[in-house]
Design a protein around this motif. Structure first.
Motif, PDB file in Angstrom:
ATOM      1  N   GLU A  53       0.837  -1.214   0.000  1.00  0.00           N
ATOM      2  CA  GLU A  53       0.000   0.000   0.000  1.00  0.00           C
ATOM      3  C   GLU A  53       0.865   1.255   0.000  1.00  0.00           C
ATOM      4  O   GLU A  53       0.580   2.217  -0.719  1.00  0.00           O
ATOM      5  N   LEU A  54       1.927   1.237   0.786  1.00  0.00           N
ATOM      6  CA  LEU A  54       2.808   2.407   0.850  1.00  0.00           C
ATOM      7  C   LEU A  54       3.506   2.653  -0.490  1.00  0.00           C
ATOM      8  O   LEU A  54       3.641   3.796  -0.935  1.00  0.00           O
ATOM      9  N   LEU A  55       3.961   1.568  -1.123  1.00  0.00           N
ATOM     10  CA  LEU A  55       4.615   1.714  -2.412  1.00  0.00           C
ATOM     11  C   LEU A  55       3.636   2.188  -3.481  1.00  0.00           C
ATOM     12  O   LEU A  55       3.987   3.006  -4.350  1.00  0.00           O
ATOM     13  N   GLU A  56       2.398   1.681  -3.444  1.00  0.00           N
ATOM     14  CA  GLU A  56       1.390   2.115  -4.410  1.00  0.00           C
ATOM     15  C   GLU A  56       1.037   3.577  -4.186  1.00  0.00           C
ATOM     16  O   GLU A  56       0.830   4.338  -5.146  1.00  0.00           O
ATOM     17  N   GLU A  57       1.002   3.967  -2.912  1.00  0.00           N
ATOM     18  CA  GLU A  57       0.731   5.372  -2.599  1.00  0.00           C
ATOM     19  C   GLU A  57       1.865   6.261  -3.110  1.00  0.00           C
ATOM     20  O   GLU A  57       1.628   7.337  -3.668  1.00  0.00           O
TER      21      GLU A  57
ATOM     22  N   ALA B 233       1.573   9.143  -6.052  1.00  0.00           N
ATOM     23  CA  ALA B 233       2.021  10.519  -5.819  1.00  0.00           C
ATOM     24  C   ALA B 233       3.025  10.945  -6.884  1.00  0.00           C
ATOM     25  O   ALA B 233       3.020  12.094  -7.346  1.00  0.00           O
ATOM     26  N   LYS B 234       3.864  10.002  -7.272  1.00  0.00           N
ATOM     27  CA  LYS B 234       4.855  10.311  -8.309  1.00  0.00           C
ATOM     28  C   LYS B 234       4.168  10.610  -9.633  1.00  0.00           C
ATOM     29  O   LYS B 234       4.556  11.526 -10.369  1.00  0.00           O
ATOM     30  N   ARG B 235       3.107   9.805  -9.942  1.00  0.00           N
ATOM     31  CA  ARG B 235       2.383  10.013 -11.188  1.00  0.00           C
ATOM     32  C   ARG B 235       1.686  11.369 -11.208  1.00  0.00           C
ATOM     33  O   ARG B 235       1.523  11.982 -12.270  1.00  0.00           O
ATOM     34  N   ARG B 236       1.271  11.847 -10.029  1.00  0.00           N
ATOM     35  CA  ARG B 236       0.609  13.155  -9.953  1.00  0.00           C
ATOM     36  C   ARG B 236       1.608  14.305  -9.998  1.00  0.00           C
ATOM     37  O   ARG B 236       1.227  15.468  -9.987  1.00  0.00           O
TER      38      ARG B 236
END
Length: 374
Positions: free
Chosen positions: A359-363, A367-370
């Motif tokens: 979950e942390l990595l997906e978060e 955030a990186k994609r945004r």
């Protein structure tokens, strides 16, 4: 004399592709090959040295990062050559011992002598009696080869007879003229050939070239002048010696009546280390860190031959990045300097993640994609 930049030697840019480097090497190698008219052996060797580094991805990476020091030799000297420069594989003297490198994989004295000492046995007087050369082997640990040590060898060799002291004569008696050669030490033999009789001088079989024989042979050695004896011989192993080196101790081989001892050849083998590898005067090793430590930066304890050293790993370190620990590599054989220890940092990617970690990595990825981290 400082070494030239390897890219400059091959006439290519630092961003040259593997194919461009290969083409440049082939062109220059043909031009300067020493067997070709107008060739240049020194330039040819320089071109080969540059190509050996730049064609290898890892060596090229270390060269780009650290220069000549990153590929096993400081400027002005080759691998293991030290500050004095020159060919690191030439023989040199250490504490009265001749040391050279033998990559032939065998014990052929002829090859060793012809390459390094100009003929079997070195410079000996023609016709002088000489004892047999002796070969032996010593195996060192990686650390012993790095720091050097004294090794005592116990060998059973022909030594000067303790009763007649090598004279071959029983004490109280003397040498007399050889009745066969009349003191000449040689006999003349006549050989019948298709061209007619030919005279040939050969060593006298009775006195073995000495011109004299004992009135009475020594009762201990029976006239040989030598006897078998166990001897302890100390060999000084220099710091920085490499696997495949050969140490020659002059006149430490077997004795012979009326002549000089042969030489002792000690072939050095170095056991592989479980963590370190060696490349010239470099020591290479790997250290593993986590993705988090690579991203945030950390300090790690690095094992070296000198003990544990704390090394700083900056934030954003990529897997495969090399770090140089100056002065913790292999000592130069001809100086008191040491090469570096190169530590390659490997970033471990986890193969299994907990639900929370995922979950942390997906978060983080979202955030990186945004564009939050851009």
């Amino acid at each position: 004399m400082a070494k030239r930049d390897y890219y400059e030697v091959l006439g290519v840019s630092k961003g040259a592709s593997e194919d461009e480097i290969k083409k440049a090497f082939r062109k220059l190698a043909v031009k300067y090959h020493p067997d070709k008219a107008g060739g240049d052996e020194a330039k040819f060797k320089e071109i080969n040295e540059a190509y050996e580094v730049l064609k290898d991805k890892q060596k090229r990476q270390r060269y780009d990062q650290f220069g000549h020091a990153g590929v096993g030799g400081a400027a002005g000297g080759g691998a293991g050559g030290g500050a004095g420069g020159g060919n690191p594989f030439e023989g040199f003297n250490f504490n009265g011992q001749d040391i050279h490198f033998d990559f032939g994989g065998g014990g052929a004295f002829g090859d060793i002598f012809s390459q390094f000492f100009g003929g079997a046995g070195g410079s000996r007087t023609a016709g002088e009696a000489r004892g047999r050369d002796v070969e032996t082997r010593v195996t060192l640990s990686f650390e012993e080869a790095i720091f050097g040590k004294d090794v005592t060898l116990s060998l059973t060799l022909n030594d000067v007879c303790s009763h007649c002291h090598g004279t071959t004569v029983e004490p109280g008696f003397e040498l007399k003229e050889c009745p066969t050669c009349k003191g000449a030490g040689q006999q003349i033999r006549v050989m019948n050939t298709m061209f007619g009789p030919i005279q040939q001088a050969v060593t006298c079989e009775t006195c073995h070239g000495r011109g004299k024989v004992p009135e009475k042979e020594c009762t201990r050695c029976h006239g040989t002048g030598v006897e078998r004896r166990e001897q302890d011989i100390t060999v000084k192993i220099p710091a920085g010696i490499d696997d495949g080196a050969t140490i020659r101790l002059r006149e430490h081989g077997e004795a012979v009546a009326g002549g000089v001892r042969g030489d002792l050849y000690v072939h050095v083998r170095v056991r592989a280390h479980k963590k370190f590898t060696r490349e010239g005067d470099l020591i290479l090793s790997e250290e593993h860190i986590s993705m988090v430590d690579a991203a945030l930066g950390t300090e790690i304890d690095v094992e070296t031959v000198d003990g544990i050293i704390t090394m700083k790993v900056p934030a954003g370190t990529q897997s495969g990045t090399d770090f140089k620990l100056s002065g913790h590599g292999v000592p130069h054989l001809r100086s008191d300097r040491r090469g570096p220890h190169i530590v390659s940092v490997i970033v471990d990617t986890p193969t299994k993640l907990t639900k929370k970690q995922r979950e942390l990595l997906e978060e983080f990825d979202a955030a990186k994609r945004r564009g939050i981290f851009s």
